[in-house]
Structure formats: structure tokens, C-alpha cells
Motif scaffolding. Structure first.
Motif, PDB file in Angstrom:
ATOM      1  N   ALA A 119       0.827  -1.215   0.000  1.00 41.34           N
ATOM      2  CA  ALA A 119       0.000   0.000   0.000  1.00 41.34           C
ATOM      3  C   ALA A 119       0.855   1.256   0.000  1.00 41.34           C
ATOM      4  CB  ALA A 119      -0.941  -0.008   1.207  1.00 41.34           C
ATOM      5  N   VAL A 120       1.954   1.249   0.741  1.00 45.99           N
ATOM      6  CA  VAL A 120       2.874   2.389   0.710  1.00 45.99           C
ATOM      7  C   VAL A 120       3.462   2.540  -0.685  1.00 45.99           C
ATOM      8  CG1 VAL A 120       5.013   3.375   1.610  1.00 45.99           C
ATOM      9  CG2 VAL A 120       3.461   2.190   3.160  1.00 45.99           C
ATOM     10  N   ALA A 121       3.887   1.419  -1.268  1.00 49.57           N
ATOM     11  CA  ALA A 121       4.520   1.451  -2.596  1.00 49.57           C
ATOM     12  C   ALA A 121       3.589   2.014  -3.660  1.00 49.57           C
ATOM     13  CB  ALA A 121       4.973   0.052  -2.984  1.00 49.57           C
ATOM     14  N   ALA A 122       2.297   1.810  -3.504  1.00 48.18           N
ATOM     15  CA  ALA A 122       1.323   2.281  -4.486  1.00 48.18           C
ATOM     16  C   ALA A 122       0.834   3.701  -4.212  1.00 48.18           C
ATOM     17  CB  ALA A 122       0.127   1.333  -4.527  1.00 48.18           C
ATOM     18  N   ASN A 123       1.176   4.260  -3.069  1.00 48.21           N
ATOM     19  CA  ASN A 123       0.693   5.578  -2.674  1.00 48.21           C
ATOM     20  C   ASN A 123       1.413   6.655  -3.484  1.00 48.21           C
ATOM     21  OD1 ASN A 123       0.168   8.044  -1.329  1.00 48.21           O
ATOM     22  ND2 ASN A 123      -0.146   7.000   0.607  1.00 48.21           N
ATOM     23  N   GLU A 124       0.677   7.408  -4.280  1.00 47.48           N
ATOM     24  CA  GLU A 124       1.293   8.399  -5.161  1.00 47.48           C
ATOM     25  C   GLU A 124       1.644   9.695  -4.436  1.00 47.48           C
ATOM     26  OE1 GLU A 124      -0.881   8.857  -8.796  1.00 47.48           O
ATOM     27  OE2 GLU A 124      -0.597   6.758  -9.354  1.00 47.48           O
ATOM     28  N   ASP A 125       1.439   9.732  -3.118  1.00 46.22           N
ATOM     29  CA  ASP A 125       1.933  10.840  -2.317  1.00 46.22           C
ATOM     30  C   ASP A 125       3.326  10.554  -1.772  1.00 46.22           C
ATOM     31  OD1 ASP A 125      -0.187  12.795  -2.379  1.00 46.22           O
ATOM     32  OD2 ASP A 125      -1.382  11.404  -1.194  1.00 46.22           O
ATOM     33  N   ASP A 126       3.865   9.364  -2.072  1.00 44.03           N
ATOM     34  CA  ASP A 126       5.221   9.036  -1.645  1.00 44.03           C
ATOM     35  C   ASP A 126       6.226  10.038  -2.194  1.00 44.03           C
ATOM     36  OD1 ASP A 126       4.572   6.716  -0.280  1.00 44.03           O
ATOM     37  OD2 ASP A 126       4.981   5.398  -1.960  1.00 44.03           O
ATOM     38  N   THR A 135      11.244  -0.321  -4.458  1.00 43.31           N
ATOM     39  CA  THR A 135      11.497  -1.135  -5.645  1.00 43.31           C
ATOM     40  C   THR A 135      12.549  -2.205  -5.375  1.00 43.31           C
ATOM     41  OG1 THR A 135      13.246   0.305  -6.555  1.00 43.31           O
ATOM     42  CG2 THR A 135      10.955   0.798  -7.182  1.00 43.31           C
ATOM     43  N   LYS A 136      13.230  -2.119  -4.230  1.00 42.95           N
ATOM     44  CA  LYS A 136      14.245  -3.110  -3.836  1.00 42.95           C
ATOM     45  C   LYS A 136      13.733  -4.033  -2.737  1.00 42.95           C
ATOM     46  CE  LYS A 136      17.090  -0.888  -6.516  1.00 42.95           C
ATOM     47  NZ  LYS A 136      17.398  -1.412  -7.869  1.00 42.95           N
ATOM     48  N   ASP A 137      12.453  -3.957  -2.435  1.00 43.87           N
ATOM     49  CA  ASP A 137      11.878  -4.784  -1.367  1.00 43.87           C
ATOM     50  C   ASP A 137      12.048  -6.269  -1.697  1.00 43.87           C
ATOM     51  OD1 ASP A 137       9.756  -4.246   1.055  1.00 43.87           O
ATOM     52  OD2 ASP A 137       9.360  -6.173   0.077  1.00 43.87           O
ATOM     53  N   GLU A 141       5.573  -8.505  -4.790  1.00 38.21           N
ATOM     54  CA  GLU A 141       4.377  -7.663  -4.897  1.00 38.21           C
ATOM     55  C   GLU A 141       4.662  -6.215  -4.506  1.00 38.21           C
ATOM     56  OE1 GLU A 141       3.165 -11.868  -4.563  1.00 38.21           O
ATOM     57  OE2 GLU A 141       4.530 -10.600  -3.404  1.00 38.21           O
ATOM     58  N   VAL A 142       5.554  -6.039  -3.539  1.00 35.63           N
ATOM     59  CA  VAL A 142       5.920  -4.682  -3.132  1.00 35.63           C
ATOM     60  C   VAL A 142       6.722  -4.003  -4.240  1.00 35.63           C
ATOM     61  CG1 VAL A 142       7.115  -3.272  -1.404  1.00 35.63           C
ATOM     62  CG2 VAL A 142       5.926  -5.364  -0.703  1.00 35.63           C
ATOM     63  N   ARG A 143       7.686  -4.724  -4.777  1.00 38.64           N
ATOM     64  CA  ARG A 143       8.496  -4.165  -5.867  1.00 38.64           C
ATOM     65  C   ARG A 143       7.620  -3.790  -7.063  1.00 38.64           C
ATOM     66  NH1 ARG A 143      11.736  -8.808  -4.787  1.00 38.64           N
ATOM     67  NH2 ARG A 143      11.254  -9.686  -6.847  1.00 38.64           N
ATOM     68  N   ASP A 144       6.691  -4.676  -7.405  1.00 35.21           N
ATOM     69  CA  ASP A 144       5.819  -4.419  -8.552  1.00 35.21           C
ATOM     70  C   ASP A 144       4.991  -3.155  -8.351  1.00 35.21           C
ATOM     71  OD1 ASP A 144       6.838  -6.716  -9.611  1.00 35.21           O
ATOM     72  OD2 ASP A 144       5.035  -7.926  -9.307  1.00 35.21           O
ATOM     73  N   ALA A 145       4.416  -3.020  -7.151  1.00 33.31           N
ATOM     74  CA  ALA A 145       3.599  -1.834  -6.866  1.00 33.31           C
ATOM     75  C   ALA A 145       4.439  -0.563  -6.954  1.00 33.31           C
ATOM     76  CB  ALA A 145       2.952  -1.953  -5.490  1.00 33.31           C
ATOM     77  N   ALA A 146       5.669  -0.617  -6.459  1.00 33.33           N
ATOM     78  CA  ALA A 146       6.542   0.554  -6.503  1.00 33.33           C
ATOM     79  C   ALA A 146       6.904   0.925  -7.937  1.00 33.33           C
ATOM     80  CB  ALA A 146       7.801   0.294  -5.676  1.00 33.33           C
TER      81      ALA A 146
END
Length: 227
Positions: A119-126, A135-137, A141-146
Motif C-alpha cells: 500500500a505504501v509502494a502504491a501511494n502516489e503521495d510518496d 522497488t528493492k523490497d 508484490e511490493v516491488r511491482d507496486a513501486a
């Protein structure tokens, strides 16, 4: 890069929040009850095992920004709630998805629950450095979302396209950057990403067919080199 004024466990409260806390504590709350200092509230929420209280605080509407002291206090305390593993996972996901505050998102970006980090990786307020870190997670699934987040730098997108562990869905997304997606993207950078996609052995046959017709000659040559 300007250093963000994020909060740490050693010094979680900034001067603005302290002054607002002091001003508010002089009069107590609206019901006349004694006002709990911000530092005390922060530590109490950070160590609380009361999931119901933590959940309620995570979902509580923020004060209006015009009330600077109350708004600053609430966002500071959300960091304590976000970093407490007794806060229910669904509430941590909610915060990770909806909060724009760097101090809260940084806490959640190292959450042990992968769905929170997704959810953090997909948040466009990051901030771009934070989504870049995700992206290095270790979790795909985390990397993909980022990599799908528009805040991700072109450098990180290129590295993602070159990653031999990248899945075909993410490569399908990266392979459209600068053509069907983000059409105003820098031509050189986007073509470098598409070329890397063309060279990645995990790229799908459908995407390879698209890239064979790419407007960039370098991308088309990359496709031909795979045949």
C-alpha cells in the motif's frame, strides 16, 4: 536534496508541534479535561496494546489544516499509531494507502506485513526516494507496486526492467511507458526502459510483439536480437 523533517523515536516531536502542544495545554480540551502533552500521548500510543483505541485513532478524521496546532498534533500521533504493531493490519493498510505525510509513510514502509508495504509502494503521495527504496523490497508484490507508481524515478524503472526476477505483468506495464502510458514522458529515458523490457527474458510474447513495432529503433533492434 533537502532533508525531510521526519520524526524519529529519539526526537519524535518538532518545535511547531511542541509550541502547539504547549498552547493547547494551557486551556485543556473542549470538555474541560486535563490536556495530555503531545510527548506523553505519542509514547502512550507507540506502546499501546489496545487495538481498539489504535484503530479508532487511525480512522479518526484529521482536524482542519486551519487549526495548525491540532492538525500538527494529530499527524504526529499518527506516526506513533502507524509504527505500533498492535494497530490492526487493515488500519495500517488504510494509513499506508491514504496518508500523504512522509513521517507516517516512512514508518509503514518498513512494516513487517507485506500488504502494508504494498500500500505504501502504491501511494502516489510518496516521495520518490521512498518509493524507489521499495522497488528493492524482498517481496515481489511490493516491488511491482513501486515500479507502477508514477513517483518512481526513471533510474529505478530502468533497473526494474532489467531485473531478471521481474514478472511479466510489471514488464508489460514498463513496456508501455512513453507510448501508450505517460505519452509525454522523456523520449530517451522511456525508450531505454522499453529496450530493457525487450531484453528481459520474462517479457511476454504479446509485449514483445508490441515492442517489435516500437517507434524507437533501439527498442526494435533489441527485439530482433532476441529472435
Amino acid at each position: 536534496m533537502t532533508k525531510l523533517n521526519t520524526m524519529t523515536d529519539e526526537n519524535p516531536i518538532n518545535e511547531t508541534q511542541q509550541s502547539g502542544d504547549s498552547a493547547a495545554s494551557q486551556g485543556g480540551d473542549a470538555n474541560g479535561a486535563a490536556f495530555e502533552p503531545l510527548t506523553a500521548s505519542y509514547e502512550r500510543l507507540r506502546h499501546s496494546t489496545d487495538s481498539a483505541e489504535l484503530s479508532e485513532f487511525a480512522r479518526r478524521p484529521l482536524p482542519d489544516r486551519s487549526d495548525q496546532a491540532a492538525f500538527s498534533r494529530a499527524t504526529a500521533l499518527l506516526e506513533a499509531v502507524a509504527g505500533n504493531k498492535h494497530t490492526p493490519v487493515e488500519d495500517r493498510v488504510f494509513l499506508a494507502s491514504t496518508m500523504p505525510f512522509p513521517n507516517v509513510l516512512v514508518k509503514l514502509s518498513v512494516d513487517p506485513e507485506p500488504s502494508v508495504r504494498v500500500a505504501v509502494a502504491a501511494n502516489e503521495d510518496d516521495k520518490n526516494w521512498l518509493v524507489g527504496r521499495l522497488t528493492k523490497d524482498p517481496i515481489p508484490e511490493v516491488r511491482d507496486a513501486a515500479l507502477r507508481n508514477k513517483r518512481t524515478s526513471w533510474k529505478m524503472r530502468l533497473e526494474g526492467a532489467q531485473d531478471p526476477a521481474a514478472d511479466s505483468e510489471t514488464l508489460d506495464y514498463l513496456g508501455l511507458l512513453g507510448t501508450e502510458l505517460e505519452e509525454g514522458a522523456p523520449a530517451v529515458l522511456s525508450s531505454m526502459v522499453r529496450r530493457a523490457v525487450a531484453l528481459n527474458p520474462n517479457t511476454s510474447a504479446d509485449m514483445m510483439a508490441k515492442l517489435a513495432e516500437d517507434p524507437s529503433v533501439e527498442v526494435r533492434h533489441a527485439v530482433e536480437s532476441r529472435r
